[in-house]
Scaffold this motif. Structure first.
Motif, PDB file in Angstrom:
ATOM      1  N   LEU A  86       0.837  -1.207   0.000  1.00  0.00           N
ATOM      2  CA  LEU A  86       0.000   0.000   0.000  1.00  0.00           C
ATOM      3  C   LEU A  86       0.873   1.260   0.000  1.00  0.00           C
ATOM      4  O   LEU A  86       0.580   2.236  -0.702  1.00  0.00           O
ATOM      5  CB  LEU A  86      -0.931  -0.020   1.225  1.00  0.00           C
ATOM      6  CG  LEU A  86      -1.990   1.066   1.261  1.00  0.00           C
ATOM      7  CD1 LEU A  86      -2.980   0.929   0.098  1.00  0.00           C
ATOM      8  CD2 LEU A  86      -2.764   1.045   2.595  1.00  0.00           C
ATOM      9  N   ALA A  87       1.964   1.205   0.764  1.00  0.00           N
ATOM     10  CA  ALA A  87       2.878   2.358   0.823  1.00  0.00           C
ATOM     11  C   ALA A  87       3.451   2.664  -0.562  1.00  0.00           C
ATOM     12  O   ALA A  87       3.572   3.827  -0.960  1.00  0.00           O
ATOM     13  CB  ALA A  87       4.002   2.079   1.821  1.00  0.00           C
ATOM     14  N   ASP A  88       3.783   1.596  -1.332  1.00  0.00           N
ATOM     15  CA  ASP A  88       4.306   1.798  -2.695  1.00  0.00           C
ATOM     16  C   ASP A  88       3.294   2.538  -3.561  1.00  0.00           C
ATOM     17  O   ASP A  88       3.650   3.450  -4.314  1.00  0.00           O
ATOM     18  CB  ASP A  88       4.613   0.452  -3.363  1.00  0.00           C
ATOM     19  CG  ASP A  88       5.898  -0.148  -2.816  1.00  0.00           C
ATOM     20  OD1 ASP A  88       6.659   0.587  -2.157  1.00  0.00           O
ATOM     21  OD2 ASP A  88       6.119  -1.361  -3.036  1.00  0.00           O
ATOM     22  N   HIS A  89       2.040   2.125  -3.461  1.00  0.00           N
ATOM     23  CA  HIS A  89       1.005   2.777  -4.282  1.00  0.00           C
ATOM     24  C   HIS A  89       0.743   4.210  -3.827  1.00  0.00           C
ATOM     25  O   HIS A  89       0.427   5.079  -4.631  1.00  0.00           O
ATOM     26  CB  HIS A  89      -0.298   1.979  -4.241  1.00  0.00           C
ATOM     27  CG  HIS A  89      -0.229   0.730  -5.065  1.00  0.00           C
ATOM     28  ND1 HIS A  89      -0.306   0.749  -6.441  1.00  0.00           N
ATOM     29  CD2 HIS A  89      -0.059  -0.568  -4.719  1.00  0.00           C
ATOM     30  CE1 HIS A  89      -0.201  -0.483  -6.909  1.00  0.00           C
ATOM     31  NE2 HIS A  89      -0.053  -1.301  -5.889  1.00  0.00           N
ATOM     32  N   LEU A  90       0.887   4.399  -2.522  1.00  0.00           N
ATOM     33  CA  LEU A  90       0.583   5.707  -1.938  1.00  0.00           C
ATOM     34  C   LEU A  90       1.748   6.683  -2.142  1.00  0.00           C
ATOM     35  O   LEU A  90       1.565   7.903  -2.155  1.00  0.00           O
ATOM     36  CB  LEU A  90       0.340   5.477  -0.442  1.00  0.00           C
ATOM     37  CG  LEU A  90      -0.465   6.462   0.355  1.00  0.00           C
ATOM     38  CD1 LEU A  90      -1.826   6.702  -0.279  1.00  0.00           C
ATOM     39  CD2 LEU A  90      -0.634   5.928   1.794  1.00  0.00           C
ATOM     40  N   GLY A  91       2.946   6.113  -2.298  1.00  0.00           N
ATOM     41  CA  GLY A  91       4.138   6.959  -2.382  1.00  0.00           C
ATOM     42  C   GLY A  91       4.445   7.625  -1.055  1.00  0.00           C
ATOM     43  O   GLY A  91       4.957   8.752  -0.998  1.00  0.00           O
ATOM     44  N   GLY A  92       4.137   6.942   0.045  1.00  0.00           N
ATOM     45  CA  GLY A  92       4.403   7.483   1.383  1.00  0.00           C
ATOM     46  C   GLY A  92       4.313   6.360   2.399  1.00  0.00           C
ATOM     47  O   GLY A  92       3.882   5.251   2.058  1.00  0.00           O
ATOM     48  N   ALA A  93       4.705   6.639   3.636  1.00  0.00           N
ATOM     49  CA  ALA A  93       4.781   5.582   4.645  1.00  0.00           C
ATOM     50  C   ALA A  93       3.408   5.102   5.095  1.00  0.00           C
ATOM     51  O   ALA A  93       2.465   5.880   5.201  1.00  0.00           O
ATOM     52  CB  ALA A  93       5.547   6.114   5.857  1.00  0.00           C
ATOM     53  N   VAL A  94       3.331   3.778   5.343  1.00  0.00           N
ATOM     54  CA  VAL A  94       2.159   3.190   5.998  1.00  0.00           C
ATOM     55  C   VAL A  94       2.696   2.409   7.194  1.00  0.00           C
ATOM     56  O   VAL A  94       3.351   1.380   7.028  1.00  0.00           O
ATOM     57  CB  VAL A  94       1.382   2.243   5.050  1.00  0.00           C
ATOM     58  CG1 VAL A  94       0.240   1.544   5.805  1.00  0.00           C
ATOM     59  CG2 VAL A  94       0.829   3.010   3.848  1.00  0.00           C
ATOM     60  N   ALA A  95       2.442   2.918   8.399  1.00  0.00           N
ATOM     61  CA  ALA A  95       2.915   2.214   9.595  1.00  0.00           C
ATOM     62  C   ALA A  95       2.057   0.974   9.817  1.00  0.00           C
ATOM     63  O   ALA A  95       0.907   0.912   9.367  1.00  0.00           O
ATOM     64  CB  ALA A  95       2.816   3.143  10.800  1.00  0.00           C
ATOM     65  N   PHE A  96       2.623  -0.034  10.471  1.00  0.00           N
ATOM     66  CA  PHE A  96       1.876  -1.263  10.727  1.00  0.00           C
ATOM     67  C   PHE A  96       2.044  -1.642  12.195  1.00  0.00           C
ATOM     68  O   PHE A  96       3.125  -1.509  12.760  1.00  0.00           O
ATOM     69  CB  PHE A  96       2.404  -2.398   9.835  1.00  0.00           C
ATOM     70  CG  PHE A  96       1.832  -3.737  10.204  1.00  0.00           C
ATOM     71  CD1 PHE A  96       0.514  -4.059   9.868  1.00  0.00           C
ATOM     72  CD2 PHE A  96       2.593  -4.671  10.920  1.00  0.00           C
ATOM     73  CE1 PHE A  96      -0.024  -5.282  10.235  1.00  0.00           C
ATOM     74  CE2 PHE A  96       2.048  -5.896  11.286  1.00  0.00           C
ATOM     75  CZ  PHE A  96       0.738  -6.197  10.938  1.00  0.00           C
ATOM     76  N   VAL A  97       0.958  -2.114  12.813  1.00  0.00           N
ATOM     77  CA  VAL A  97       1.063  -2.634  14.177  1.00  0.00           C
ATOM     78  C   VAL A  97       0.412  -4.026  14.191  1.00  0.00           C
ATOM     79  O   VAL A  97      -0.665  -4.212  13.613  1.00  0.00           O
ATOM     80  CB  VAL A  97       0.416  -1.671  15.217  1.00  0.00           C
ATOM     81  CG1 VAL A  97      -1.052  -1.394  14.914  1.00  0.00           C
ATOM     82  CG2 VAL A  97       0.564  -2.208  16.632  1.00  0.00           C
TER      83      VAL A  97
END
Ligand SMILES: Nc1ncnc2c1ncn2[C@@H]1O[C@H](COP(=O)(O)OP(=O)(O)O)[C@@H](O)[C@H]1O
Ligand SMILES: O=C(OP(=O)(O)O)[C@H](O)COP(=O)(O)O
Length: 412
Positions: A86-97
């Motif tokens: 998802l981060a690749d598609h968004l072009g920004g960080a996606v944190a995960f917990v």
């Protein structure tokens, strides 16, 4: 080319109705193929990334809920890999917990700031997510009661899972302000268009693929809205068998036909009898002759030959029917398009749809893969759905519980 999308009136609120800068709980459907334990990208990620990007641009803080696989299956894995895709598609960080509503999740949600995204762990790892129960029962789970107070509003973008009455899909809208995301909105509008029947000319449905038992009820239930059905794939062969041809039998270890025939023979024969004048069946079929594509007329069918595509006469006939249609709905492929030799039927019909100025929806996770595979342009169709089961339900006018709770939330 496409005409203007018909716009069935939806009774839910959308993210246009949200005030900026809120703390949002957003349900996506990131359910995707898993190979060797690794999640694979599919079109759902790119679509949902657009919704998330729009929410971030509006200064929201976004916590994401999603599921993957079903407990007990190999595809039932953590969402850690999903965050990266998802981060690749968004072009920004996606944190995960790796927690959904326990202390770690709540701490990460507390730390979440405007413009940031956090993906919570697979909802199906929580006992209360499944099984399907009434939305009010789901709203009263620890899962929903714990997370709901942490957020200003709930957004459901998971149209392709909206037929499931699971906690993360139906519980939150019972107790929170609830809105539809962009994917939910677009899918709902396009897939429900057939129910409105606001088309001036013929409506055609192209049905193929392997899941005949899902498609037989579609023919009966869209009776009033569809003028003709073009059949191919396994479903087409089963109807040819009902029409007296020696085809539609399992051969060489295939397991497509016999169980579906045994379970649905009566219905297939009844539907053929009742709707015969509107059902178009293949007049020729393609098969593998020593590694080369070969074709013959259905009169020359041999019971022990596996047929892998409709023939060129059939593809031409279906393409002509499509060309004179005002609307075309597709579910399932006409042949094994993954093998270039047997892609002709599927590609000819999809190309005819793309070239025609009609309203068109292409549904089915597998079938829609033919579009990029054969250099067709998604923009040439009114809508390419990322839903399977939910799309079929929408075509047959069945309600989707996830949509119904959004509508009820807008009313309250
Ligand atoms: N004659 C055929 N024999 C075997 N498989 C077929 C045939 N025709 C179509 N298919 C297969 O059907 C699949 C798509 O249908 P299906 O999985 O039912 O639909 P969906 O697009 O809804 O996921 C394709 O992967 C294609 O290979
Ligand atoms: O992938 C999905 O449905 P689909 O296979 O009908 O497109 C949804 O995520 C629902 O998953 P489920 O069928 O395991 O409930």
């Amino acid at each position: 080319m496409t005409t203007t999308t018909p716009t069935p009136t939806s009774a839910f609120r959308t993210i246009d109705d949200l005030e900026s800068g809120q703390q949002l709980l957003v349900r996506l459907d990131l359910n995707a193929p898993v190979e060797d334990g690794e999640v694979q990208d599919n079109r759902r990620f790119a679509r949902h990334a657009e919704t998330v990007a729009e929410l971030l641009a509006d200064d929201h803080a976004v916590a994401l809920l999603a599921h993957q696989g079903r407990p007990g299956r190999d595809t039932f894995v953590s969402l850690e890999g999903h965050a990266d895709i998802l981060a690749d598609h968004l072009g920004g960080a996606v944190a995960f917990v790796d927690d959904t509503f326990g202390e770690d999740a709540l701490e990460a949600i507390d730390d979440l700031e405007s413009g940031e995204v956090l993906l919570l762990e697979n909802t199906r790892m929580c006992d209360e997510e499944l099984p399907e129960e009434d939305p009010d029962v789901k709203a009263d789970t620890e899962f929903v009661r714990t997370l709901a107070p942490e957020f200003d509003a709930y957004v459901n973008d998971a149209y392709s899972a909206a037929h499931r009455s699971h906690a993360s899909l139906v519980g939150f809208p019972r107790v929170m302000d609830a809105y539809a995301g962009r994917v939910m909105e677009a899918e709902y509008t396009a897939n429900s268009a057939i129910q409105e029947r606001e088309f001036d000319g013929p409506v055609t449905m192209v049905l193929g693929g392997t899941k005949a038992e899902d498609l037989i009820p579609v023919i009966e239930e869209v009776d009033d809205t569809v003028d003709r059905f073009c059949l191919g794939g396994i479903v087409g062969e089963l109807f040819l068998r009902a029409d007296g041809y020696d085809v539609g039998y399992d051969v060489e270890g295939t397991e497509f036909f016999d169980h579906q025939w045994d379970d649905h023979q009566e219905t297939i024969e009844r539907v053929l009898e009742e709707y015969g004048d509107r059902l178009h069946l293949a007049s020729d079929l393609a098969y593998d002759a020593d590694g080369e594509r070969a074709e013959h007329a259905v009169q020359e069918i041999e019971k022990e030959t596996p047929y892998l595509d409709v023939g060129s006469e059939t593809a031409d006939e279906y393409a002509d029917l499509v060309a004179e249609s005002e609307a075309v709905f597709v579910k399932g492929a006409l042949g094994v398009f993954e093998d270039e030799r047997f892609a002709d039927g599927t590609v000819e019909v999809l190309s005819a749809i793309a070239d025609t100025d009609c309203f068109s929806v292409i549904g089915g996770g597998d079938t829609s893969r033919a579009i990029p595979m054969y250099d067709l342009e998604e923009e040439d169709f009114s809508h390419v759905s990322v839903a399977g089961g939910a799309y079929v339900r929408a075509l047959t006018g069945q309600g989707l519980v996830g949509v119904e709770v959004l509508e009820a939330a807008a009313d309250s």
